[in-house]
Write an enzyme that holds these catalytic residues in place. Sequence first.
Site, PDB file in Angstrom:
ATOM      1  N   ASP A 121      17.832 -16.213   7.730  1.00  0.00           N
ATOM      2  CA  ASP A 121      17.858 -17.280   6.859  1.00  0.00           C
ATOM      3  C   ASP A 121      19.189 -17.856   7.187  1.00  0.00           C
ATOM      4  O   ASP A 121      19.969 -17.217   7.945  1.00  0.00           O
ATOM      5  CB  ASP A 121      17.945 -16.674   5.526  1.00  0.00           C
ATOM      6  CG  ASP A 121      16.599 -16.481   4.851  1.00  0.00           C
ATOM      7  OD1 ASP A 121      15.580 -17.314   5.172  1.00  0.00           O
ATOM      8  OD2 ASP A 121      16.248 -15.488   3.821  1.00  0.00           O
ATOM      9  N   GLU A 170      13.965 -15.295   7.824  1.00  0.00           N
ATOM     10  CA  GLU A 170      14.359 -16.904   7.577  1.00  0.00           C
ATOM     11  C   GLU A 170      13.120 -17.574   7.679  1.00  0.00           C
ATOM     12  O   GLU A 170      13.139 -18.564   8.283  1.00  0.00           O
ATOM     13  CB  GLU A 170      15.459 -17.351   8.606  1.00  0.00           C
ATOM     14  CG  GLU A 170      16.291 -16.902   8.168  1.00  0.00           C
ATOM     15  CD  GLU A 170      17.031 -17.294   7.464  1.00  0.00           C
ATOM     16  OE1 GLU A 170      17.227 -16.846   7.004  1.00  0.00           O
ATOM     17  OE2 GLU A 170      16.932 -17.260   7.441  1.00  0.00           O
ATOM     18  N   GLU A 177      15.195 -17.471   6.963  1.00  0.00           N
ATOM     19  CA  GLU A 177      14.849 -17.748   7.541  1.00  0.00           C
ATOM     20  C   GLU A 177      15.415 -18.186   6.592  1.00  0.00           C
ATOM     21  O   GLU A 177      14.876 -17.380   5.432  1.00  0.00           O
ATOM     22  CB  GLU A 177      14.027 -17.865   6.287  1.00  0.00           C
ATOM     23  CG  GLU A 177      13.144 -16.649   6.673  1.00  0.00           C
ATOM     24  CD  GLU A 177      14.610 -16.236   6.159  1.00  0.00           C
ATOM     25  OE1 GLU A 177      14.705 -16.129   6.485  1.00  0.00           O
ATOM     26  OE2 GLU A 177      14.224 -16.815   6.617  1.00  0.00           O
ATOM     27  N   GLN A 178      15.355 -17.538   5.047  1.00  0.00           N
ATOM     28  CA  GLN A 178      15.415 -16.279   4.850  1.00  0.00           C
ATOM     29  C   GLN A 178      15.428 -16.563   4.934  1.00  0.00           C
ATOM     30  O   GLN A 178      16.091 -17.734   5.476  1.00  0.00           O
ATOM     31  CB  GLN A 178      15.981 -15.648   5.155  1.00  0.00           C
ATOM     32  CG  GLN A 178      15.792 -14.469   4.927  1.00  0.00           C
ATOM     33  CD  GLN A 178      15.570 -14.778   4.440  1.00  0.00           C
ATOM     34  OE1 GLN A 178      16.110 -14.845   5.224  1.00  0.00           O
ATOM     35  NE2 GLN A 178      15.475 -14.198   5.221  1.00  0.00           N
TER      36      GLN A 178
END
Length: 335
Positions: free
Chosen positions: A114, A330, A334-335
Amino acid sequence: MLVHHSRSRLQNWVREGRVAVAGVRIVEPRHKLWGGERIELAEAADERCAPAIPENIPLTIVFEDDSLIVLDKPPGLVVHPGNGNWQGTLLNALLHHAPQLEQVPRAGIVHRLDKDTSGLMVVAKTLAAQTHLVRQLQARSVQRRYQALVNGIVRCAGSIDAPIGRHPTARTRMAVVGTGKPARTGYRVLERFLASTLIECALETGRTHQIRVHMMSIGHPLIGDPVYGPTARGLSLPSRLPRQALHAWRLALIHPLRESTMAWTSDLPDDLRALIEMLRRESTAAGGRCVPDDASPGWSKPAFQGSNGVFGQAVAGAAEGAVGGAEDEEGSDEQ
């Protein structure tokens, strides 16, 4: 008419003056049509279709050879170009650092973190290396360990086995849902403070926001998490960090050419380290804090050292290396 464009995109183009009605440029999306008018649209180039450009963005390279780049991603750096982040990403930086990555899909990136998660990532410099790494990720033989600071007191080590999918109503979030994909996270206690715990997490699967969602699901959301933090559960605990307290501290994999295991570690970034030091001082002033028991080479048995003496708690967990895998932390980055 223009069904291949979204309503929001067309509204933005109207505001930008790209639309003319009966030869007159308009800038108000609510402009009324009476029928029979000729509408002209000057389409803007789709940024999603434009090739990424190299950008001179500093990178912290931990290891590099002809096959791999291992880097330490800082918090705040987006991995892939996407909506609202078409420049200034890790991908742009990689293309500047190693121009040959233009010939490798996604500039060699095989997993993500992320935007506000820090830590180690591996990038393939060749197609062969990329294929090798993807197969390792699929086989869950890549080991990545995270350190996370969570709200509340985690009593012992354990594992969370709960499927993760899109939130049923908030579609930009993930959640534990019965129709989700299988997800399993192992965790152990590294240190306890007055109202928070430093833990280590290992992933057997790699779902979007997996650690953040799983820890929230057991009542221990990550400190600073703007999406899954305490406010998302109706709590009002103050945050002392402007981002989620999550760091990918260890990475181990089989080198594509050497066919031997290599491992790297990363120190906690300054903001997390400063917060942990402050929590230690507060805990010590209040009579004690939890420290790890170094007797175990795997998931440790934590012991609390305080004014009432030392006592340990048996924990359930896996031996070193028993869990690990391809974390797409991510996925929405990515998150």
